[in-house]
Design an enzyme around this catalytic site. Structure first.
Site, short mmCIF file in Angstrom:
data_model
loop_
_atom_site.label_atom_id
_atom_site.label_comp_id
_atom_site.label_asym_id
_atom_site.label_seq_id
_atom_site.Cartn_x
_atom_site.Cartn_y
_atom_site.Cartn_z
N ASP A 60 16.01 39.28 59.71
CA ASP A 60 14.74 38.71 59.24
C ASP A 60 13.55 39.62 59.62
O ASP A 60 13.60 40.33 60.61
CB ASP A 60 14.56 37.32 59.87
CG ASP A 60 13.51 36.52 59.13
OD1 ASP A 60 13.09 36.93 58.03
OD2 ASP A 60 13.09 35.47 59.66
N ASN A 100 17.81 32.60 48.43
CA ASN A 100 16.98 33.79 48.18
C ASN A 100 16.78 34.09 46.70
O ASN A 100 15.87 34.85 46.33
CB ASN A 100 17.55 35.04 48.87
CG ASN A 100 17.33 35.06 50.37
OD1 ASN A 100 18.11 35.64 51.13
ND2 ASN A 100 16.25 34.44 50.84
C1 FPP Z 1 14.75 38.96 55.34
O1 FPP Z 1 13.46 39.50 55.49
C2 FPP Z 1 15.57 39.88 54.62
C3 FPP Z 1 16.23 39.64 53.45
C4 FPP Z 1 16.20 38.38 52.71
C5 FPP Z 1 17.05 40.68 52.85
C6 FPP Z 1 17.99 41.33 53.83
C7 FPP Z 1 18.39 42.59 53.27
C8 FPP Z 1 18.47 43.73 53.96
C9 FPP Z 1 18.30 43.88 55.41
C10 FPP Z 1 18.81 44.92 53.19
C11 FPP Z 1 20.12 45.49 53.58
C12 FPP Z 1 21.30 44.81 53.06
C13 FPP Z 1 22.29 45.47 52.44
C14 FPP Z 1 23.56 44.76 52.16
C15 FPP Z 1 22.15 46.84 52.03
P1 FPP Z 1 12.28 38.78 54.75
O2 FPP Z 1 12.09 39.43 53.44
O3 FPP Z 1 12.55 37.32 54.67
O4 FPP Z 1 11.11 39.08 55.73
P2 FPP Z 1 9.83 38.18 55.99
O5 FPP Z 1 10.34 36.87 56.54
O6 FPP Z 1 9.06 38.97 57.00
O7 FPP Z 1 9.12 38.03 54.68
#
Ligand code: FPP
Length: 237
Positions: A17, A65
């Site tokens: 996250d 998501n």
């Molecule tokens: C959460 O941060 C992250 C995600 C929903 C996507 C996770 C994906 C990756 C780490 C990319 C790598 C994965 C692969 C399989 C290559 P957020 O966007 O919710 O962050 P925020 O809460 O700060 O907005």
């Protein structure tokens, strides 16, 4: 359930996250956070393998998501497609057993084919397991198990009295794997967000404030150090 009280967690689950906040704090668009999150994920795989962890489950994309803005979902899908293509050789070279946790059917044919190919190409490796949870939701996973078990009962292949935790576990995406010993969620949020709800019954939790793109080997070391201080009693005294 296999009880483990090892110094090194056998299975770590990580909720990656804070990509968006990491980018925002630098005045960058959210997608830059995801690109750097993908790099952090590669570092974490290497670190876990180095420290003797056996299974790493990384939560990359939840069933919820899909409700993000289309351009962000499209970006993540391209990132996953690229990851599956570019990382395949590296995973094979490092003898990493790759598995997708989640319903693959909602992904493009290209992504589904890459997932299935990588799972097949790495299925005999047993040194280190990388589960990537994609289009994963624990409630969906539990309902899938209930549907499959009900079908077995209806078809006369299973009697109700034989339904137990082992039977249930064998219908989860993590069938045959130990439950996570340690669950990490980066960026300070303290919730599970539909991650491994059945499997985390006896997991230890660790919530570092750091955003995922900054997570590295040193952070994994700190998480493991914290884990070694916990006293796991599994309901006993
Ligand atoms: C959460 O941060 C992250 C995600 C929903 C996507 C996770 C994906 C990756 C780490 C990319 C790598 C994965 C692969 C399989 C290559 P957020 O966007 O919710 O962050 P925020 O809460 O700060 O907005």
């Amino acid at each position: 359930m296999t009880e483990t009280n090892l110094k090194i967690p056998y299975h770590i689950g990580i909720i990656m996250d804070g990509n968006g906040r990491w980018a925002k704090s630098r005045g960058l668009p959210r997608h830059v956070g995801h690109t750097n999150g993908a790099k952090a994920m590669q570092r974490i795989v290497e670190a876990c393998k180095k420290f003797g962890v056996k299974i790493l489950t990384a939560y990359a994309f939840s069933t919820e998501n899909w409700a993000r803005p289309k351009e962000e979902v499209d970006f993540l899908m391209n990132l996953f497609a690229k990851y599956l293509k570019t990382q395949a050789d590296k995973l094979i070279e490092n003898k990493i057993h790759f598995k997708v946790l989640g319903d693959k059917s909602r992904f493009s044919k290209e992504i589904q084919d890459s997932m299935i190919k990588l799972e097949n190409d790495t299925k005999d490796f047993d040194e280190f397991y990388l589960n990537v949870a994609m289009n994963y939701g624990a409630r969906e996973e539990i309902l899938k198990a209930v549907r499959e078990i009900s079908t077995d009962v209806k078809n006369g292949n299973l009697s109700i009295k034989d339904i137990n935790a082992d039977v249930f576990q064998s219908h989860l995406y993590t069938a045959g794997q130990n439950d996570p010993d340690l669950i990490i969620r980066t960026s300070g949020e303290q919730r599970l967000s539909n991650f491994l709800l059945w499997q985390c019954s006896y997991s230890e939790f660790y919530f570092p404030k750091i955003h995922f793109p900054d997570f590295d080997e040193e952070q994994i070391k700190l998480a493991i150090e914290e884990y070694t201080k916990r006293d796991r009693r599994y309901g006993k005294v």
